[in-house]
Scaffold this motif. Structure first.
Motif, PDB file in Angstrom:
ATOM      1  N   GLU A  98       0.808  -1.235   0.000  1.00  0.00           N
ATOM      2  CA  GLU A  98       0.000   0.000   0.000  1.00  0.00           C
ATOM      3  C   GLU A  98       0.837   1.279   0.000  1.00  0.00           C
ATOM      4  O   GLU A  98       0.464   2.286   0.586  1.00  0.00           O
ATOM      5  CB  GLU A  98      -0.972   0.003   1.197  1.00  0.00           C
ATOM      6  CG  GLU A  98      -1.916  -1.183   1.137  1.00  0.00           C
ATOM      7  CD  GLU A  98      -2.992  -1.204   2.209  1.00  0.00           C
ATOM      8  OE1 GLU A  98      -3.063  -0.237   3.001  1.00  0.00           O
ATOM      9  OE2 GLU A  98      -3.765  -2.170   2.249  1.00  0.00           O
ATOM     10  N   ASP A 125      -0.463   5.576  -4.334  1.00  0.00           N
ATOM     11  CA  ASP A 125      -1.856   5.856  -4.694  1.00  0.00           C
ATOM     12  C   ASP A 125      -2.108   5.459  -6.141  1.00  0.00           C
ATOM     13  O   ASP A 125      -3.218   5.087  -6.512  1.00  0.00           O
ATOM     14  CB  ASP A 125      -2.150   7.367  -4.558  1.00  0.00           C
ATOM     15  CG  ASP A 125      -1.903   7.858  -3.143  1.00  0.00           C
ATOM     16  OD1 ASP A 125      -2.590   7.371  -2.234  1.00  0.00           O
ATOM     17  OD2 ASP A 125      -0.994   8.695  -2.950  1.00  0.00           O
ATOM     18  N   GLN A 176      -2.620   1.535  -2.579  1.00  0.00           N
ATOM     19  CA  GLN A 176      -3.586   1.823  -1.524  1.00  0.00           C
ATOM     20  C   GLN A 176      -4.905   1.131  -1.882  1.00  0.00           C
ATOM     21  O   GLN A 176      -5.198   0.941  -3.068  1.00  0.00           O
ATOM     22  CB  GLN A 176      -3.846   3.341  -1.490  1.00  0.00           C
ATOM     23  CG  GLN A 176      -2.738   4.151  -0.883  1.00  0.00           C
ATOM     24  CD  GLN A 176      -2.756   4.039   0.631  1.00  0.00           C
ATOM     25  OE1 GLN A 176      -3.802   3.862   1.228  1.00  0.00           O
ATOM     26  NE2 GLN A 176      -1.592   4.113   1.252  1.00  0.00           N
ATOM     27  N   PRO A 177      -5.735   0.803  -0.868  1.00  0.00           N
ATOM     28  CA  PRO A 177      -6.998   0.122  -1.181  1.00  0.00           C
ATOM     29  C   PRO A 177      -7.830   0.844  -2.246  1.00  0.00           C
ATOM     30  O   PRO A 177      -8.500   0.212  -3.043  1.00  0.00           O
ATOM     31  CB  PRO A 177      -7.732   0.086   0.159  1.00  0.00           C
ATOM     32  CG  PRO A 177      -6.630   0.121   1.175  1.00  0.00           C
ATOM     33  CD  PRO A 177      -5.523   0.948   0.575  1.00  0.00           C
ATOM     34  N   GLU A 178      -7.795   2.172  -2.271  1.00  0.00           N
ATOM     35  CA  GLU A 178      -8.555   2.861  -3.321  1.00  0.00           C
ATOM     36  C   GLU A 178      -7.627   3.504  -4.338  1.00  0.00           C
ATOM     37  O   GLU A 178      -7.960   4.511  -4.964  1.00  0.00           O
ATOM     38  CB  GLU A 178      -9.494   3.890  -2.699  1.00  0.00           C
ATOM     39  CG  GLU A 178     -10.578   3.206  -1.902  1.00  0.00           C
ATOM     40  CD  GLU A 178     -11.707   4.124  -1.501  1.00  0.00           C
ATOM     41  OE1 GLU A 178     -12.357   4.688  -2.394  1.00  0.00           O
ATOM     42  OE2 GLU A 178     -11.911   4.276  -0.284  1.00  0.00           O
ATOM     43  N   TRP A 233     -10.949  -5.497  -9.199  1.00  0.00           N
ATOM     44  CA  TRP A 233     -10.761  -4.152  -9.744  1.00  0.00           C
ATOM     45  C   TRP A 233     -11.968  -3.756 -10.573  1.00  0.00           C
ATOM     46  O   TRP A 233     -12.564  -4.591 -11.267  1.00  0.00           O
ATOM     47  CB  TRP A 233      -9.508  -4.099 -10.642  1.00  0.00           C
ATOM     48  CG  TRP A 233      -8.217  -4.213  -9.900  1.00  0.00           C
ATOM     49  CD1 TRP A 233      -8.041  -4.373  -8.554  1.00  0.00           C
ATOM     50  CD2 TRP A 233      -6.905  -4.182 -10.479  1.00  0.00           C
ATOM     51  NE1 TRP A 233      -6.701  -4.436  -8.255  1.00  0.00           N
ATOM     52  CE2 TRP A 233      -5.985  -4.322  -9.408  1.00  0.00           C
ATOM     53  CE3 TRP A 233      -6.427  -4.043 -11.765  1.00  0.00           C
ATOM     54  CZ2 TRP A 233      -4.606  -4.322  -9.617  1.00  0.00           C
ATOM     55  CZ3 TRP A 233      -5.056  -4.054 -11.982  1.00  0.00           C
ATOM     56  CH2 TRP A 233      -4.155  -4.185 -10.914  1.00  0.00           C
ATOM     57  N   ASP A 234     -12.221  -2.471 -10.533  1.00  0.00           N
ATOM     58  CA  ASP A 234     -13.298  -1.910 -11.331  1.00  0.00           C
ATOM     59  C   ASP A 234     -12.594  -1.216 -12.500  1.00  0.00           C
ATOM     60  O   ASP A 234     -11.902  -0.232 -12.301  1.00  0.00           O
ATOM     61  CB  ASP A 234     -14.033  -0.909 -10.420  1.00  0.00           C
ATOM     62  CG  ASP A 234     -15.123  -0.179 -11.131  1.00  0.00           C
ATOM     63  OD1 ASP A 234     -15.523  -0.625 -12.213  1.00  0.00           O
ATOM     64  OD2 ASP A 234     -15.573   0.858 -10.596  1.00  0.00           O
ATOM     65  N   ARG A 240      -9.652   1.123 -10.610  1.00  0.00           N
ATOM     66  CA  ARG A 240      -9.528   1.471  -9.195  1.00  0.00           C
ATOM     67  C   ARG A 240      -9.682   0.184  -8.404  1.00  0.00           C
ATOM     68  O   ARG A 240     -10.538  -0.627  -8.699  1.00  0.00           O
ATOM     69  CB  ARG A 240     -10.606   2.468  -8.795  1.00  0.00           C
ATOM     70  CG  ARG A 240     -10.275   3.843  -9.323  1.00  0.00           C
ATOM     71  CD  ARG A 240     -10.906   4.931  -8.494  1.00  0.00           C
ATOM     72  NE  ARG A 240     -10.557   6.211  -9.089  1.00  0.00           N
ATOM     73  CZ  ARG A 240      -9.504   6.910  -8.721  1.00  0.00           C
ATOM     74  NH1 ARG A 240      -8.718   6.486  -7.764  1.00  0.00           N
ATOM     75  NH2 ARG A 240      -9.237   8.053  -9.307  1.00  0.00           N
ATOM     76  N   TRP A 294     -10.937  -1.924  -5.568  1.00  0.00           N
ATOM     77  CA  TRP A 294     -12.031  -1.798  -4.617  1.00  0.00           C
ATOM     78  C   TRP A 294     -11.524  -1.926  -3.186  1.00  0.00           C
ATOM     79  O   TRP A 294     -10.507  -2.558  -2.942  1.00  0.00           O
ATOM     80  CB  TRP A 294     -13.065  -2.902  -4.862  1.00  0.00           C
ATOM     81  CG  TRP A 294     -13.902  -2.635  -6.052  1.00  0.00           C
ATOM     82  CD1 TRP A 294     -13.820  -1.578  -6.898  1.00  0.00           C
ATOM     83  CD2 TRP A 294     -14.937  -3.459  -6.528  1.00  0.00           C
ATOM     84  NE1 TRP A 294     -14.748  -1.687  -7.879  1.00  0.00           N
ATOM     85  CE2 TRP A 294     -15.456  -2.848  -7.677  1.00  0.00           C
ATOM     86  CE3 TRP A 294     -15.505  -4.661  -6.116  1.00  0.00           C
ATOM     87  CZ2 TRP A 294     -16.489  -3.382  -8.406  1.00  0.00           C
ATOM     88  CZ3 TRP A 294     -16.536  -5.200  -6.845  1.00  0.00           C
ATOM     89  CH2 TRP A 294     -17.031  -4.561  -7.968  1.00  0.00           C
ATOM     90  N   VAL A 295     -12.291  -1.340  -2.279  1.00  0.00           N
ATOM     91  CA  VAL A 295     -11.901  -1.426  -0.872  1.00  0.00           C
ATOM     92  C   VAL A 295     -11.963  -2.881  -0.404  1.00  0.00           C
ATOM     93  O   VAL A 295     -11.125  -3.346   0.328  1.00  0.00           O
ATOM     94  CB  VAL A 295     -12.815  -0.543   0.009  1.00  0.00           C
ATOM     95  CG1 VAL A 295     -12.373  -0.600   1.451  1.00  0.00           C
ATOM     96  CG2 VAL A 295     -12.816   0.873  -0.506  1.00  0.00           C
ATOM     97  N   ARG A 324     -11.272  -6.608  -0.799  1.00  0.00           N
ATOM     98  CA  ARG A 324     -10.478  -7.487  -1.648  1.00  0.00           C
ATOM     99  C   ARG A 324     -10.507  -8.895  -1.093  1.00  0.00           C
ATOM    100  O   ARG A 324     -10.840  -9.109   0.039  1.00  0.00           O
ATOM    101  CB  ARG A 324      -9.041  -6.978  -1.707  1.00  0.00           C
ATOM    102  CG  ARG A 324      -8.937  -5.851  -2.680  1.00  0.00           C
ATOM    103  CD  ARG A 324      -7.511  -5.478  -2.932  1.00  0.00           C
ATOM    104  NE  ARG A 324      -7.014  -4.645  -1.831  1.00  0.00           N
ATOM    105  CZ  ARG A 324      -5.762  -4.215  -1.743  1.00  0.00           C
ATOM    106  NH1 ARG A 324      -4.902  -4.561  -2.652  1.00  0.00           N
ATOM    107  NH2 ARG A 324      -5.371  -3.456  -0.759  1.00  0.00           N
TER     108      ARG A 324
END
Ligand SMILES: C[S@@+](CC[C@H](N)C(=O)[O-])C[C@H]1O[C@@H](n2cnc3c(N)ncnc32)[C@H](O)[C@@H]1O
Length: 245
Positions: free
Chosen positions: A145, A148, A181-183, A215-216, A240, A242-243, A245
């Motif tokens: 993480e 960004d 990072q998660p997002e 992922w989106d 992005r 996704w939060v 996972r």
């Protein structure tokens, strides 16, 4: 101490043996490819460090793949902010990172598998306060993480060209998932048809949950496609993470 030296030299011998084995398997695979294709394309070497080292050692000319930052910025800045910690994947000797810096992106770490490229850019772009690292991004090199944004221009394309392309590309994307990072956003500028890249970027296999990428993915197209154009329409797949996972 003696035992430690012995252990280390055993490990070195093991690594060398593995390296030789890999070379032999690659040579065999190449032979098989040649049976189908009398003129094997240079592309089969794009995932090899030696290929890139030799290429950059040539005349040291700065090469910009696909598009310069100026063409990409209107699309890519939808997915990234100036204060983001950005990893530029497979930076080569491209000017993209310094152009981004001039546009306000001041937190950039650059990584490339080629030591020659990294040596060159450290010199050419020394006026810019950013990091340049010689790293194989298919391996675990950065803390979890840390970033960004991971921005890939033609790096996944190179990795996927290799004879072991799919496995290496999967390892690479697993690392991207880990270091973001998660997002965070993985932004991939590629010239592959979207469906080929979506297979990798939207990887989902119920039997292998650890390898799934939640992922989106957004796809944007930059430039015109033309059969006579060496670089056809460049597709930018932005995803992005996704939060959940
Ligand atoms: C086609 S070049 C693109 C260079 C630059 N991004 C550009 O757009 O001009 C691909 C780059 O990816 C690097 N590369 C290939 N495999 C890599 C890996 N496993 N880890 C890090 N870099 C890699 C190569 O050394 C090369 O510099």
């Amino acid at each position: 101490m003696k035992n430690l030296f012995k252990k280390q030299s055993d490990e070195v011998a093991e690594i060398e043996e593995l390296g030789e084995l890999n070379e032999r398997v690659d040579a065999k695979l190449l032979e098989e490819v040649q049976e189908y294709d009398a003129v094997p394309s240079e592309a089969a070497s794009y995932g090899k460090t030696t290929f890139w080292d030799e290429r950059y050692a040539g005349d040291g000319e700065v090469v910009e793949w696909y598009h310069p930052w100026g063409n990409l910025a209107p699309t890519l800045t939808q997915y990234m902010d100036e204060q983001d910690e950005v990893l530029v994947c497979g930076c080569g000797n491209s000017e993209m990172s310094v152009d981004m810096y001039d546009d306000g992106f001041e937190n950039i770490v650059n990584a490339d598998i080629s030591k020659v490229a990294i040596h060159q850019v450290t010199e050419i772009y020394k006026a810019y306060p950013m990091e340049w690292k010689s790293i194989d991004l298919t391996r675990e090199e950065f803390p979890e993480e840390k970033f960004d944004v991971a921005l890939d221009k033609a790096c996944l394309d190179s990795i996927a060209c290799n004879l072991r392309g799919v496995v290496n590309a999967e390892n690479y994307l697993q690392q991207m998932d880990r270091l973001l990072q998660p997002e965070g956003a993985f932004i991939c500028v590629s010239f592959a048809p979207p469906e080929e890249r979506l297979e990798l970027l939207e990887y989902w296999d119920i039997d292998q949950p650890a390898k799934c990428l939640a992922w989106d993915v957004h796809v944007d197209t930059i430039g015109e496609s033309s059969p006579s154009n060496f670089h056809p329409a460049v597709t930018c797949s932005c995803s992005r993470v996704w939060v959940h996972r």
